[in-house]
Structures are given as structure tokens and as C-alpha cells.
Design a protein around this motif. Structure first.
Motif, PDB file in Angstrom:
ATOM      1  N   GLY A   1       0.788  -1.231   0.000  1.00 50.93           N
ATOM      2  CA  GLY A   1       0.000   0.000   0.000  1.00 50.93           C
ATOM      3  C   GLY A   1       0.815   1.273   0.000  1.00 50.93           C
ATOM      4  O   GLY A   1       0.265   2.349   0.240  1.00 50.93           O
ATOM      5  N   LEU A   2       2.112   1.187  -0.276  1.00 51.42           N
ATOM      6  CA  LEU A   2       2.931   2.400  -0.258  1.00 51.42           C
ATOM      7  C   LEU A   2       2.615   3.310  -1.437  1.00 51.42           C
ATOM      8  O   LEU A   2       2.782   4.530  -1.338  1.00 51.42           O
ATOM      9  CB  LEU A   2       4.413   2.017  -0.268  1.00 51.42           C
TER      10      LEU A   2
ATOM     11  N   PRO B   1       3.575  11.671  -1.613  1.00 53.58           N
ATOM     12  CA  PRO B   1       5.000  11.537  -1.957  1.00 53.58           C
ATOM     13  C   PRO B   1       5.928  11.685  -0.767  1.00 53.58           C
ATOM     14  O   PRO B   1       6.904  10.932  -0.639  1.00 53.58           O
ATOM     15  CB  PRO B   1       5.214  12.651  -2.999  1.00 53.58           C
ATOM     16  N   GLU B   2       5.644  12.651   0.121  1.00 50.16           N
ATOM     17  CA  GLU B   2       6.536  12.843   1.267  1.00 50.16           C
ATOM     18  C   GLU B   2       6.510  11.633   2.201  1.00 50.16           C
ATOM     19  O   GLU B   2       7.537  11.287   2.805  1.00 50.16           O
ATOM     20  CB  GLU B   2       6.126  14.105   2.033  1.00 50.16           C
ATOM     21  N   ARG B   3       5.361  10.987   2.320  1.00 48.26           N
ATOM     22  CA  ARG B   3       5.279   9.789   3.155  1.00 48.26           C
ATOM     23  C   ARG B   3       6.093   8.643   2.540  1.00 48.26           C
ATOM     24  O   ARG B   3       6.750   7.882   3.249  1.00 48.26           O
ATOM     25  CB  ARG B   3       3.822   9.352   3.314  1.00 48.26           C
ATOM     26  N   VAL B   4       6.040   8.550   1.226  1.00 46.56           N
ATOM     27  CA  VAL B   4       6.806   7.506   0.536  1.00 46.56           C
ATOM     28  C   VAL B   4       8.293   7.701   0.768  1.00 46.56           C
ATOM     29  O   VAL B   4       9.039   6.744   1.046  1.00 46.56           O
ATOM     30  CB  VAL B   4       6.474   7.516  -0.968  1.00 46.56           C
TER      31      VAL B   4
ATOM     32  N   SER C   1       8.342  13.915  -7.580  1.00 43.15           N
ATOM     33  CA  SER C   1       7.534  15.073  -7.203  1.00 43.15           C
ATOM     34  C   SER C   1       7.732  15.499  -5.755  1.00 43.15           C
ATOM     35  O   SER C   1       7.233  16.549  -5.355  1.00 43.15           O
ATOM     36  CB  SER C   1       6.048  14.770  -7.434  1.00 43.15           C
ATOM     37  N   ALA C   2       8.429  14.702  -4.951  1.00 40.20           N
ATOM     38  CA  ALA C   2       8.648  15.061  -3.549  1.00 40.20           C
ATOM     39  C   ALA C   2       9.619  16.234  -3.457  1.00 40.20           C
ATOM     40  O   ALA C   2      10.678  16.238  -4.102  1.00 40.20           O
ATOM     41  CB  ALA C   2       9.175  13.862  -2.774  1.00 40.20           C
TER      42      ALA C   2
ATOM     43  N   SER D   1       6.045   2.497 -11.287  1.00 38.69           N
ATOM     44  CA  SER D   1       5.797   3.748 -11.996  1.00 38.69           C
ATOM     45  C   SER D   1       5.227   4.808 -11.057  1.00 38.69           C
ATOM     46  O   SER D   1       5.630   5.983 -11.104  1.00 38.69           O
ATOM     47  CB  SER D   1       4.835   3.505 -13.163  1.00 38.69           C
ATOM     48  N   ILE D   2       4.297   4.406 -10.176  1.00 38.14           N
ATOM     49  CA  ILE D   2       3.724   5.358  -9.219  1.00 38.14           C
ATOM     50  C   ILE D   2       4.777   5.775  -8.197  1.00 38.14           C
ATOM     51  O   ILE D   2       4.883   6.948  -7.830  1.00 38.14           O
ATOM     52  CB  ILE D   2       2.501   4.740  -8.530  1.00 38.14           C
ATOM     53  N   LEU D   3       5.586   4.824  -7.746  1.00 38.16           N
ATOM     54  CA  LEU D   3       6.612   5.143  -6.759  1.00 38.16           C
ATOM     55  C   LEU D   3       7.662   6.075  -7.345  1.00 38.16           C
ATOM     56  O   LEU D   3       8.140   6.993  -6.662  1.00 38.16           O
ATOM     57  CB  LEU D   3       7.258   3.850  -6.266  1.00 38.16           C
ATOM     58  N   ALA D   4       8.032   5.874  -8.598  1.00 41.03           N
ATOM     59  CA  ALA D   4       9.016   6.750  -9.233  1.00 41.03           C
ATOM     60  C   ALA D   4       8.484   8.177  -9.386  1.00 41.03           C
ATOM     61  O   ALA D   4       9.206   9.150  -9.137  1.00 41.03           O
ATOM     62  CB  ALA D   4       9.407   6.184 -10.598  1.00 41.03           C
TER      63      ALA D   4
END
Length: 603
Positions: free
Chosen positions: A243-244, A249-252, A287-288, A279-282
């Protein structure tokens, strides 16, 4: 499913490795349950572990699995703090609260002594002497108090009472402090301590916050090292993070930093399994704000963090059919219960006759109501049979429909859950499906689920042509309509980029509408009334874009005929006006001024 399979296979591998290891050694692993639990507490208090070469050469390992769902902590300011608390709580539940509390107060870190290669435990003489001194002082103090109470006639009674009270107070206070510390760690876990640090006001600017968290993690690591030597096996904590990709983005970034911090120690007994969409994680990393200059390319940052990448391969036909069959089977159970209930209700309608002397009108109303309920039950049974037939088309190996179903299990369930609603609406609105088959209904559901943008574009083009009075024939194919307006859709690619990303493979879309399921305009119009899994806002947006693009920009205003140069100088004869208005072919020739100067071009 993948995490469960990984857990089972890792446990099987650990069991096989331990069985092979025990064939070549004489020792056996120590248990931590039953009598082994009391022995563990004794070792925790009075013995210190020593890391030997025998321990380092052990190959038997035990995996402790802890699952961390990031979305449960997505609303907190520090998601990584939730990761650490979950890790501490998971280990606490594995071995109990008392062993970890004793180790937190009285335990000692494992030592490395090259000279003692075979001896794994060392007696803690200092602790034993301290404990014996406290017990001796307590016994002496209580003895002096007893003597002082029983010797009133002696001249030294007050002296005995003073020394006895002091010895008893000091020794008991030392023992009570140790018991209090153990009880405090027993009832106030690491998770609660870290949560208190997080809840402090302005904890982000607290300089000692990260230091305190690292101390807790270091204590946890030392406790696992103690358990490794006691159990005579290697321990590895497998933390499964899911669920990450649903967090900010800052939480990731915070979670990835926490993972790097926990893995910074080369001897850390942690294994992290990160289950995410890369792709979402990148994009989150890029964007962070805190990663500017460090993770401008999210994929490069992930490559530096992930040591064993594993992308789930494309699902095979057999696996996809099995998943579809499982999803449909859950629906079949509900349909079977519903059909059974309807049949029983139909059988129970024909009850016994009432008294003949009753009123006629209530009996007629009851008969009409029974007929209506019977007809409704028949429709329900027919709908259930149609739904079952439609769902069977999804996992039929002889049908090509399952090839268009995506590999995502969530999408499979979405399609399976949408089919019954669509079939019921078709039967309710158009009676006997309006000439459509249940297979066409489920194919339409798959089409709306897989290509919502392209289907919305075809439907919007049909609506615009119908409003303009030039609707295509009812037997025209949707694929032909799409081909007629595909160039216009290509010009709007930049505007509809995010919506086009929702669509699946374009080549499969061509094969779906062009060959396997050639829906016509009339069929699409009938199915559109019963479509519930197509977002109509996409079509409205396309309609607005088409309306704006078809607006013709007004041309520049026409200026009056300009007069000729010699007309402007005062010659108002007709030929000059005619020349200015007719613009003959020689109008571009040079005009010779009367003063004999150079000729100037004339527009």
C-alpha cells in the motif's frame, strides 16, 4: 497471493536447511515455549551471549514475517514511525512482552571474543555479585530489625534498629527499582514510547527524536542477536510493505529513508519486501520536494535502493482462467441461494383455501398479489440463469473473451461484479434482452472496463452526428465509426492524455470491435442504457472539446478599397478610381513620380 506464496516457500526452505544442518551437528535448537521460556528468562538475566565462529557458520535460519500496510498510517505526519512501531510490535508478539522487557532493563549486548571459540555464554559476575549483595543486605537489615524488636532490654537496640532500617531500605529500593523498570517496559511497549515521541508538540524540530528512535531499533537488533545465540539458529525479520503507492509523496520518501536507515547496518537481521507499482513510486519520488536533486529520476533512485527486483510476469491463460473461475464461483454461490429462495417462495404461494364465506374483493386482491409475486419470481429466476450464463463465458476456455480480461485481479473482480447489474438492467428495461445475448452483455462490460476513452469517443461521435441530423445506419459497426473519427482523436491526444492512459492495448481494441465482437450502432445504443461501469464525465469532456474545436474563428474585417496614390493627391477622375478598385495585373508595376526621381513599388 504472492506474499502468501513467498511466506510458505521461505518457511519450507528454512525447514529443509535446518534438517540438513542438524544431520551434521550434535546440538539441537532451543525452544522458547514451555520449559524453554523459563530457561530463556534465566539466560536473559544472568548470562551474556558471545558470538563465536560456530554461530557464524550456522546455516539454519528462521523467518519472522511482519506485514505492514502503509495506508493504515497514511494520515500520520511520519509514516516511517509507523513502520518502526509495527516492527517492534511484531517482534514483541512473537516472543512475548516479558523477555523483551527483561532484556531492555537487565540484558547485555552480545560480545565478540576470539579466544572463546566454543563457549557461547559468559556468566555475568558483576550482576550476580550485585544481586547477592542486595539480598544479603536485605537479609541483614531484616535480621537487625528483628533483633531490635526482640531486645528491648539491650542497650544496643536503637543501634540495631537504625542499621537494620538503613540496610533494608537501601537493598529493597534497589530491588524495587529493577522491578519497576521491568514493569514499566512490560506495560509500556516500544510502540507506545515511539508514538508518544511522535505526538509531542513540534517533535520534528526535536533534535533527540531520531536518536531515541535509533536507540529503540538498536535495542531491538541486539535482542534478536541474543535470541539467535540462544535458539542456535539465525533469525531474519521479513517486513512485507504494501500500500505504499497509495500514500503522499513525502510519506513515501519517509518510508524509503527508514528502510535505508534500518539496512545501514551490514549485520541487520531485516529483509524488506516492497510490493508497489514502480511507476507510481518513481513519480512520487520525482515530485517530492525533499528529493529535489537527489531523485530527479525516480527509477535510478529505486535501482540504488532495491537489491532484488522482481516484476510479476504476465499471467498465463491457465492461471487467468483459474482466477476468473474463483471470482465467478463466489458469485455463483449467491446466485444459487437466490434461485433457491425464489423457487421456494413460488412453491409456498399455493397455500390452502380459506373459508368460502369471506369477502370476494380481498380474495381477488390476494390472488392478484400472488400472481404478481409469482411473475416477479419467474423473472428473478430467469435473470439468475442469464447472469450465470454470462459469467460462464468469462472463464470458458473455448471462448476468446477471457483473453481481453486484464491480468489484474482487482479488474477481474470489478468485471465479475458489474455483469449481474448489467444483465438485470437489460432484462428489466428491454424484456428478453432486446435481441442481445448474455455473451454480448459481458463483452460490453469488458469493453467499457478496458477501453473507456475510446468507447466514450465513439459514443460521443454518434451522439454529435445524431444531433446534427446525419446519424449513421443502425447496422453500421462501431469500429467503422471509430475509424472515421480516429484522426480527430489523434489531434486531441495532448488534451486527453490522462484519459487515454486508462485504455488498454489499442491492437486488442481493434481485434475486439473489428473481428471478435463487432457491435453495431443499434446494439451500442441499447447497451448504453444499461452501462454502469463507464464514466460519463469522459464523454462530456470530449463533447466540450469537440464543440470548442469546431468553432470557426472570425476572419479579419474587410477594409474599404484604398485609393490610388495619385487619387489621394487630388486627381479624382474616374479611371483612377476604377484602377484602385479593379486592381489590374499591372498594379505591381513601379509608379514614376513626376519629379523624375526613382520609381517606388506600389502595392
Amino acid at each position: 497471493m504472492m506474499l502468501d506464496k513467498i511466506m510458505v516457500l521461505m518457511q519450507q526452505e528454512a525447514t529443509q536447511c535446518e534438517a540438513k544442518e542438524l544431520q551434521h551437528v550434535q546440538w539441537q535448537p532451543r525452544p522458547v515455549q514451555g520449559w524453554g521460556f523459563s530457561k530463556l528468562l534465566w539466560y536473559l538475566v544472568f548470562l551474556q551471549p558471545i558470538i563465536t565462529e560456530v554461530h557464524l557458520r550456522r546455516k539454519n535460519v528462521k523467518f519472522l514475517f511482519i506485514r505492514f500496510s502503509a495506508w493504515q498510517y497514511a494520515g500520520t505526519d511520519k509514516l516511517w514511525a509507523g513502520l518502526v512501531t509495527t516492527l517492534c510490535e511484531g517482534i514483541r508478539q512473537q516472543y512475548g512482552a516479558l523477555p523483551f522487557s527483561l532484556y531492555s532493563v537487565l540484558g547485555k549486548k552480545a560480545a565478540t571474543r576470539p579466544g572463546c571459540r566454543q563457549r557461547e555464554w559468559h556468566c555475568r559476575r558483576q550482576l550476580c555479585l550485585t544481586l547477592l549483595a542486595l539480598l544479603a543486605a536485605l537479609s541483614l537489615g531484616m535480621s537487625l530489625l528483628y533483633l531490635s524488636m526482640g531486645s528491648h532490654a539491650l542497650s544496643h537496640g536503637n543501634l540495631f534498629r537504625a542499621f537494620g532500617g538503613a540496610a533494608t531500605t537501601l537493598s529493597s529500593s534497589g530491588l524495587l527499582m529493577a522491578v519497576y523498570s521491568v514493569g514499566k517496559h512490560l506495560f509500556v511497549s516500544q510502540r507506545k514510547r515511539i508514538e508518544r515521541l511522535v505526538l509531542r508538540e513540534k517533535f520534528g524540530s526535536h533534535l533527540g527524536f531520531m536518536c531515541e528512535v535509533k536507540k529503540e531499533v538498536r535495542l531491538l537488533t541486539d535482542f534478536l542477536c541474543f535470541l539467535e545465540i540462544y535458539q542456535r539458529r539465525r533469525l531474519r525479520v521479513v517486513l512485507e510493505i504494501t500500500g505504499l503507492d497509495t500514500c503522499y509523496p513525502e510519506r513515501v520518501v519517509g518510508v524509503l529513508n527508514a528502510i535505508n536507515t534500518l539496512l545501514s547496518d551490514s549485520h541487520a537481521p531485516f529483509i524488506f519486501i516492497l510490493v508497489v507499482d514502480p511507476s507510481i513510486l518513481a513519480s512520487c519520488l520525482e515530485s517530492a520536494c525533499s528529493m529535489k536533486g537527489t531523485a530527479d529520476n525516480g527509477y535510478v533512485f529505486l535501482n540504488r535502493t532495491i537489491t532484488l527486483p522482481f516484476s510479476v510476469p504476465i499471467m498465463g491463460h491457465r492461471t487467468k482462467l483459474q482466477f476468473l473461475h474463483d471470482a465467478v464461483r463466489s458469485r455463483d454461490d449467491l446466485l444459487y441461494l437466490e434461485m433457491t429462495r425464489n423457487v421456494r417462495s413460488r412453491g409456498g404461494d399455493g397455500g390452502g383455501d380459506g373459508d368460502g364465506g369471506g369477502d370476494v374483493e380481498p380474495l381477488l386482491e390476494m390472488e392478484e398479489q400472488a400472481r404478481a409475486e409469482s411473475a416477479q419470481s419467474v423473472l428473478e429466476v430467469q435473470a439468475a440463469l442469464s447472469i450465470q450464463e454470462a459469467l460462464c463465458c468469462l472463464h470458458d476456455e473455448g471462448d476468446c473473451l477471457f483473453e481481453y480480461v486484464p491480468d489484474n485481479v482487482v479488474s477481474m473482480r470489478r468485471i465479475v461484479n458489474t455483469v449481474p447489474i448489467t444483465v438485470r438492467l437489460l432484462q428489466q428495461q428491454q424484456g428478453d434482452f432486446g435481441g442481445l445475448s448474455p455473451r454480448q452483455a459481458v463483452a460490453w462490460v469488458v469493453l467499457a472496463n478496458q477501453w473507456p476513452c475510446r468507447l466514450s469517443w465513439v459514443l460521443q461521435c454518434l451522439e454529435d452526428r445524431q444531433q446534427a441530423g446525419g446519424a449513421p445506419e443502425a447496422c453500421a459497426r462501431l469500429w467503422d465509426v471509430f475509424c472515421d473519427h480516429s484522426l480527430e482523436l489523434h489531434t486531441m491526444t495532448e488534451t486527453l492524455q490522462k484519459v487515454l492512459d486508462l485504455d488498454g492495448d489499442p491492437e486488442l481494441f481493434q481485434r475486439f470491435l473489428g473481428a471478435d465482437f463487432p457491435f453495431t450502432v443499434s446494439e451500442a445504443q441499447r447497451l448504453l442504457r444499461c452501462t454502469v461501469n463507464l464514466d460519463h464525465s469522459i464523454r462530456r469532456r470530449m463533447g466540450l472539446i469537440r464543440a470548442v474545436s469546431t468553432l470557426k474563428s472570425p476572419g479579419p474585417p474587410k477594409s474599404p478599397a484604398r485609393k490610388a496614390p495619385h487619387t489621394a493627391s487630388g486627381a479624382n477622375h474616374a479611371p483612377g478610381a476604377a484602377w484602385a478598385g479593379q486592381a489590374p495585373a499591372h498594379a505591381c508595376e513601379a509608379h514614376q513620380p513626376p519629379d523624375g526621381g526613382k520609381s517606388r513599388p506600389m502595392a
